[in-house]
Write a protein that holds these residues in place. Structure first.
Motif, PDB file in Angstrom:
ATOM      1  N   CYS A 133      -7.787 -42.063  32.086  1.00 23.22           N
ATOM      2  CA  CYS A 133      -6.925 -40.826  31.348  1.00 23.22           C
ATOM      3  C   CYS A 133      -7.962 -39.599  31.748  1.00 23.22           C
ATOM      4  CB  CYS A 133      -6.843 -41.045  29.746  1.00 23.22           C
ATOM      5  SG  CYS A 133      -6.067 -42.311  29.251  1.00 23.22           S
ATOM      6  N   THR A 134      -7.258 -38.536  31.735  1.00 24.49           N
ATOM      7  CA  THR A 134      -7.996 -37.144  31.983  1.00 24.49           C
ATOM      8  C   THR A 134      -7.998 -36.757  30.488  1.00 24.49           C
ATOM      9  OG1 THR A 134      -7.232 -36.688  33.970  1.00 24.49           O
ATOM     10  CG2 THR A 134      -7.930 -35.008  32.645  1.00 24.49           C
ATOM     11  N   VAL A 135      -9.382 -36.665  30.043  1.00 24.43           N
ATOM     12  CA  VAL A 135      -9.496 -36.141  28.495  1.00 24.43           C
ATOM     13  C   VAL A 135      -9.924 -34.777  28.428  1.00 24.43           C
ATOM     14  CG1 VAL A 135     -10.650 -36.870  26.355  1.00 24.43           C
ATOM     15  CG2 VAL A 135     -10.186 -38.554  28.029  1.00 24.43           C
ATOM     16  N   ARG A 136      -9.101 -34.024  27.793  1.00 25.65           N
ATOM     17  CA  ARG A 136      -9.270 -32.504  27.465  1.00 25.65           C
ATOM     18  C   ARG A 136      -9.871 -32.416  25.943  1.00 25.65           C
ATOM     19  NH1 ARG A 136      -3.724 -29.857  28.385  1.00 25.65           N
ATOM     20  NH2 ARG A 136      -3.112 -30.855  30.727  1.00 25.65           N
ATOM     21  N   ALA A 137     -10.383 -31.438  25.477  1.00 21.72           N
ATOM     22  CA  ALA A 137     -10.968 -31.284  24.025  1.00 21.72           C
ATOM     23  C   ALA A 137     -10.938 -29.802  23.739  1.00 21.72           C
ATOM     24  CB  ALA A 137     -12.161 -32.005  24.048  1.00 21.72           C
ATOM     25  N   TYR A 138     -10.897 -29.613  22.390  1.00 22.54           N
ATOM     26  CA  TYR A 138     -11.089 -28.247  21.992  1.00 22.54           C
ATOM     27  C   TYR A 138     -11.672 -28.669  20.509  1.00 22.54           C
ATOM     28  CZ  TYR A 138     -10.342 -24.336  19.030  1.00 22.54           C
ATOM     29  OH  TYR A 138     -10.877 -23.281  18.118  1.00 22.54           O
TER      30      TYR A 138
END
Ligand code: UDX
Length: 443
Positions: free
Chosen positions: A345-350
């Protein structure tokens, strides 16, 4: 006014120093980390803790709070030395005592006057006695030192508040007059006092953290049963908490505990059991349920996306191990990010506080500046930390900008029915639903 030296300027040491100074004492902090001391001298507080920056600035300006790397300068003339160095886990779960040992050796070599050494580091049972023997051994110059144990129970994110308003103060010391002097130092905090011996004080700290972590794993075990039986764990927890014997603290189900204390202290409790030949089934279970809690997210992603996991865009809302801190130590979100990246997966985060630190640790993490940027085009959103701002998000707008509207709530923030109404495919830890139960019965 007392003259206090604090050895170690981590969470516990720096908060204790700033608070004792604010109570009118003269406090000198000693740390071997020259960069940290230089930062503190120029007014920069290296940890993110509400109220701490102001407290440090105020007391430095009032010349009640000082910082040094020199033990001799730092301990000169002090009546109390607080030992606040960290004791991280070694591979076998034993606390690493090297920093405690080095600090005790430096203290013994630097002190030339009678002083009380109060230990606040979380240390194995028997450490206080070991320190006493070490100081009395004659080879070291510190034989005028009396030893006490005063474990610290403050939490990250509310450390100043917790220090100033403790539920109790535990003072372990074999000498009643020394124990009384340590108690006097804490008098302005107006907390109940527990006078005991060194070993008992040391074990109270592990027992308290162990019990709180056990409650969390207990409710997380119930959460799994709830999912299997179509019951909502929030209702179960509410029903339990109203029993005055149980109470409502530390019963929030979710991705489990992280941080610098609970996981380490549970491993230490397990090690203690092993060392004395006592069954360790309880800490073993607490730790294994806690590991399983964070595995819930990749399990759900795999179950919902199947083959499409590879290349999926996943957005993590929150990275810190809990709200109100930028601390990522043993944070569930970091393990989840790694596991999802491994699955392709491509993992983005905030995260409102921890994003910068996380990017340094996980370079492939795609940072987002806010929840909207995170959600735009994402397949799955996962709530990993229950920051307050996530409770008030415009979820309708979030739903409208996602690619697939899959929402995983790992912290009990969302109302499942409301989320489903907005068109989300929703899963929440332990949030089994009556209609699922009914559907299951009919099928
Ligand atoms: C803890 C102890 O509370 C404190 O007394 C000790 O001095 C240090 O360790 P801290 O690690 O700062 O403090 O955090 P805490 O607020 O206790 O939470 C610990 C972890 O448990 C967090 O990961 C939190 O998310 C989790 N937690 C807490 C739950 O999962 N459910 C709960 O109901 C409560």
């Amino acid at each position: 006014m007392a003259r206090i030296s604090i050895v170690g300027t981590g969470y516990v040491g720096l908060v204790a120093a700033a608070c004792f100074a604010d109570l009118g004492n003269r406090v000198v902090c000693v740390d071997i980390d020259a960069d940290k001391i230089a930062a503190l001298r120029s007014g920069r507080v290296p940890i993110w803790e509400p109220g701490l920056q102001e407290l440090v600035a105020r007391n430095t300006a009032a010349e009640r709070l000082f910082f040094t790397t020199d033990y001799r300068d730092g301990l000169a003339g002090s009546q109390f030395i607080f030992l606040c160095v960290d004791t991280p886990s070694l591979d076998d779960g034993r606390p690493d005592m090297r920093r405690v040992e080095a600090a005790v050796t430096s203290i013994a070599a630097s002190v030339t006057h009678p002083v009380v050494l109060v230990n606040k580091s979380t240390v194995p049972v028997g450490t206080g006695e070991w320190v006493e023997e070490r100081l009395a051994s004659g080879k070291l110059a510190g034989s005028q030192v009396s030893v006490a144990s005063c474990p610290e129970f403050l939490r990250e994110g509310s450390a100043v508040q917790d220090f100033m308003h403790p539920d109790r103060i535990v003072i372990g010391c074999p000498l009643p007059d020394v124990a009384r002097r340590v108690a006097d130092l804490h008098k302005p905090l107006a907390a109940p006092l527990v006078f005991t011996d060194l070993r008992t004080a040391e074990l109270i700290k592990f027992a308290s953290n162990g019990y709180l972590a056990t409650r969390i794993s207990f409710v997380n075990h119930i959460a799994r049963l709830c999912e299997a039986t179509g019951v909502d764990v929030q209702e179960v927890a509410r029903g339990m908490a109203l029993d005055s014997r149980i109470g409502d603290g530390f019963l929030s189900p979710g991705l489990g505990f992280g941080g610098s204390c609970f996981p380490k202290d549970l491993r230490a409790l397990r090690y203690l059991g092993h060392s004395y030949g006592i069954d360790t089934a309880l800490p073993d279970a607490v730790l294994s349920i806690n590991r399983a809690a964070r595995a819930w997210v990749p399990e759900q992603v795999r179950a919902l996306l199947g083959e499409r996991v590879h290349g999926a865009e996943i957005g993590l809302l929150g990275l810190a191990f809990k709200p109100g801190t930028d601390d990522l130590r043993e944070a569930p979100a970091m393990d989840i990010a790694r596991e999802l990246q491994r699955a392709g997966c491509t993992v983005r985060a905030y995260d409102p506080a921890a994003l910068h630190k996380a990017s340094a640790l996980l370079p492939d993490l795609v940072p987002a500046r806010n929840a909207w940027e995170l959600a735009e085009g994402a397949d799955v959103l996962v709530i990993c930390t229950e920051w307050n701002e996530f409770r008030h998000l415009d979820m309708k707008r979030i739903a409208s900008i996602m690619r697939r509207r899959i929402l995983l709530d790992g912290r009990g923030v969302c109302d499942p029915a409301a989320m489903r109404k907005l068109g989300f495919v929703f899963r929440g830890i332990g949030r089994g639903q009556a209609w699922e139960r009914e559907a299951g019965r009919r099928a």
